[in-house]
Design a protein around this motif. Sequence first.
Motif, PDB file in Angstrom:
ATOM      1  N   MET A  51       1.006  -1.167   0.019  1.00 51.69           N
ATOM      2  CA  MET A  51       0.036  -0.122  -0.148  1.00 51.69           C
ATOM      3  C   MET A  51       0.883   1.328  -0.053  1.00 51.69           C
ATOM      4  O   MET A  51       1.837   1.299   0.895  1.00 51.69           O
ATOM      5  CB  MET A  51      -0.827   0.102   1.182  1.00 51.69           C
ATOM      6  CG  MET A  51      -1.815   1.196   1.407  1.00 51.69           C
ATOM      7  SD  MET A  51      -2.932   1.094   2.671  1.00 51.69           S
ATOM      8  CE  MET A  51      -3.543   2.519   2.832  1.00 51.69           C
ATOM      9  N   ASP A  52       0.624   2.162  -0.920  1.00 55.37           N
ATOM     10  CA  ASP A  52       1.335   3.509  -1.112  1.00 55.37           C
ATOM     11  C   ASP A  52       0.912   4.232   0.232  1.00 55.37           C
ATOM     12  O   ASP A  52      -0.176   4.160   0.836  1.00 55.37           O
ATOM     13  CB  ASP A  52       0.794   4.143  -2.137  1.00 55.37           C
ATOM     14  CG  ASP A  52       1.112   3.925  -3.510  1.00 55.37           C
ATOM     15  OD1 ASP A  52       0.430   4.109  -4.360  1.00 55.37           O
ATOM     16  OD2 ASP A  52       2.113   3.027  -3.488  1.00 55.37           O
ATOM     17  N   VAL A  98       1.215   9.878  -1.015  1.00 54.03           N
ATOM     18  CA  VAL A  98       0.384  10.093  -2.128  1.00 54.03           C
ATOM     19  C   VAL A  98      -0.378  11.540  -2.014  1.00 54.03           C
ATOM     20  O   VAL A  98      -0.939  12.068  -2.947  1.00 54.03           O
ATOM     21  CB  VAL A  98      -0.909   9.080  -2.097  1.00 54.03           C
ATOM     22  CG1 VAL A  98      -2.058   9.334  -2.868  1.00 54.03           C
ATOM     23  CG2 VAL A  98      -0.415   7.704  -2.284  1.00 54.03           C
ATOM     24  N   SER A 123     -10.759  -1.300  -7.962  1.00 57.32           N
ATOM     25  CA  SER A 123      -9.650  -1.274  -8.914  1.00 57.32           C
ATOM     26  C   SER A 123      -8.720  -0.076  -8.792  1.00 57.32           C
ATOM     27  O   SER A 123      -7.772  -0.022  -9.335  1.00 57.32           O
ATOM     28  CB  SER A 123     -10.351  -1.343 -10.215  1.00 57.32           C
ATOM     29  OG  SER A 123     -10.778  -0.269 -10.745  1.00 57.32           O
ATOM     30  N   LEU A 124      -9.359   0.966  -7.915  1.00 59.65           N
ATOM     31  CA  LEU A 124      -8.484   2.209  -7.733  1.00 59.65           C
ATOM     32  C   LEU A 124      -7.348   1.771  -6.744  1.00 59.65           C
ATOM     33  O   LEU A 124      -7.415   0.746  -6.013  1.00 59.65           O
ATOM     34  CB  LEU A 124      -9.032   3.196  -6.913  1.00 59.65           C
ATOM     35  CG  LEU A 124     -10.366   3.831  -7.667  1.00 59.65           C
ATOM     36  CD1 LEU A 124     -11.163   4.733  -6.949  1.00 59.65           C
ATOM     37  CD2 LEU A 124      -9.944   4.523  -8.995  1.00 59.65           C
ATOM     38  N   LYS A 125      -6.317   2.678  -6.793  1.00 59.50           N
ATOM     39  CA  LYS A 125      -5.073   2.270  -5.870  1.00 59.50           C
ATOM     40  C   LYS A 125      -5.572   2.464  -4.707  1.00 59.50           C
ATOM     41  O   LYS A 125      -6.651   3.128  -4.206  1.00 59.50           O
ATOM     42  CB  LYS A 125      -3.992   3.239  -6.135  1.00 59.50           C
ATOM     43  CG  LYS A 125      -4.021   4.645  -6.032  1.00 59.50           C
ATOM     44  CD  LYS A 125      -2.811   5.280  -6.643  1.00 59.50           C
ATOM     45  CE  LYS A 125      -2.994   6.685  -5.893  1.00 59.50           C
ATOM     46  NZ  LYS A 125      -1.565   7.449  -6.179  1.00 59.50           N
ATOM     47  N   GLU A 126      -4.790   1.771  -3.704  1.00 60.56           N
ATOM     48  CA  GLU A 126      -5.412   1.731  -2.396  1.00 60.56           C
ATOM     49  C   GLU A 126      -5.658   2.940  -1.672  1.00 60.56           C
ATOM     50  O   GLU A 126      -6.803   2.948  -0.797  1.00 60.56           O
ATOM     51  CB  GLU A 126      -4.418   0.947  -1.613  1.00 60.56           C
ATOM     52  CG  GLU A 126      -4.172  -0.473  -2.064  1.00 60.56           C
ATOM     53  CD  GLU A 126      -5.078  -1.402  -2.209  1.00 60.56           C
ATOM     54  OE1 GLU A 126      -6.122  -1.492  -0.824  1.00 60.56           O
ATOM     55  OE2 GLU A 126      -5.553  -2.036  -2.921  1.00 60.56           O
ATOM     56  N   SER A 127      -4.930   4.076  -1.808  1.00 64.69           N
ATOM     57  CA  SER A 127      -5.522   5.069  -0.943  1.00 64.69           C
ATOM     58  C   SER A 127      -6.527   5.892  -1.413  1.00 64.69           C
ATOM     59  O   SER A 127      -7.511   6.382  -0.725  1.00 64.69           O
ATOM     60  CB  SER A 127      -3.999   6.207  -0.945  1.00 64.69           C
ATOM     61  OG  SER A 127      -4.051   6.355  -2.401  1.00 64.69           O
ATOM     62  N   TYR A 128      -6.843   5.931  -2.822  1.00 65.17           N
ATOM     63  CA  TYR A 128      -8.307   6.117  -3.235  1.00 65.17           C
ATOM     64  C   TYR A 128      -9.273   5.303  -3.192  1.00 65.17           C
ATOM     65  O   TYR A 128     -10.500   5.711  -2.510  1.00 65.17           O
ATOM     66  CB  TYR A 128      -8.038   6.467  -4.665  1.00 65.17           C
ATOM     67  CG  TYR A 128      -7.041   7.314  -5.363  1.00 65.17           C
ATOM     68  CD1 TYR A 128      -6.552   8.346  -4.489  1.00 65.17           C
ATOM     69  CD2 TYR A 128      -6.876   7.622  -6.734  1.00 65.17           C
ATOM     70  CE1 TYR A 128      -5.656   9.193  -5.152  1.00 65.17           C
ATOM     71  CE2 TYR A 128      -5.991   8.454  -7.253  1.00 65.17           C
ATOM     72  CZ  TYR A 128      -5.481   9.532  -6.531  1.00 65.17           C
ATOM     73  OH  TYR A 128      -4.625  10.234  -6.691  1.00 65.17           O
ATOM     74  N   ARG A 129      -9.182   4.036  -3.027  1.00 70.53           N
ATOM     75  CA  ARG A 129     -10.244   3.156  -2.870  1.00 70.53           C
ATOM     76  C   ARG A 129     -10.580   3.228  -1.399  1.00 70.53           C
ATOM     77  O   ARG A 129     -11.849   3.216  -1.116  1.00 70.53           O
ATOM     78  CB  ARG A 129      -9.518   1.606  -2.878  1.00 70.53           C
ATOM     79  CG  ARG A 129     -10.509   0.698  -2.672  1.00 70.53           C
ATOM     80  CD  ARG A 129      -9.995  -0.811  -2.806  1.00 70.53           C
ATOM     81  NE  ARG A 129      -9.122  -1.224  -1.857  1.00 70.53           N
ATOM     82  CZ  ARG A 129      -9.300  -1.582  -0.662  1.00 70.53           C
ATOM     83  NH1 ARG A 129     -10.367  -1.538   0.233  1.00 70.53           N
ATOM     84  NH2 ARG A 129      -8.119  -1.630   0.450  1.00 70.53           N
ATOM     85  N   SER A 173      -9.959   9.801 -10.622  1.00 69.72           N
ATOM     86  CA  SER A 173      -9.440   8.740 -11.142  1.00 69.72           C
ATOM     87  C   SER A 173     -10.817   7.690 -11.451  1.00 69.72           C
ATOM     88  O   SER A 173     -10.929   6.904 -12.440  1.00 69.72           O
ATOM     89  CB  SER A 173      -8.748   8.211 -10.147  1.00 69.72           C
ATOM     90  OG  SER A 173      -8.240   6.840 -10.492  1.00 69.72           O
TER      91      SER A 173
END
Length: 183
Positions: free
Chosen positions: A96-97, A102, A133-139, A176
């Motif tokens: 995870m970023d 981010v 399907s978004l990157k972790e921070s966005y999800r 996104s």
Amino acid sequence: MTNANPDSNELITLCKAGNRNAQFEVYNRYYKPMYNTALRIVKDSHWAEDIMQEAFLKAFTKLDSFKGEVTFGAWLKKIVVNHSLDNYKKINKNAMDSLDDVLYKVEDTGSPEEAKLDFQSVKVQEVMAAIQSLKESYRIILTLLYIEGFDQEEICDILAITPGNCRTTISRAKESLLKKLNA
């Protein structure tokens, strides 16, 4: 305390007194939505089950700190969300970023109208799949905002970020998401 079930106050009082039957009843009332909350964050059914169980144990041991300012369900949900995020970050340190990496320290310059997404023509399943399907921070931030129903101030507290970072991340996550839905 305002709760949807009239006997909730009595049930919580019994739980505070250590009544196992009352604790079992509270568990039965809340386990499914709390499991679903954990599952949306950690994306693994066994892991979500463990997190939910631990969150209930934590809630029952800290029940004296429940003051009734919010419903018991909302209080318990915050414990589940925090516990889910903590465990997810521990297990996925490298995957995870970091939210700090981010997030950018910029002021929110977009208007509220720009931030709105038009989901009327999109099916719920498509939106959920796109969020997953978004990157972790966005999800995580969109899950807390749209699915769990936390406001931006609560999200700032949960994720330990500034309001500016929260607005920026939400804006970028929405952008996104919109790109994924239009693709």
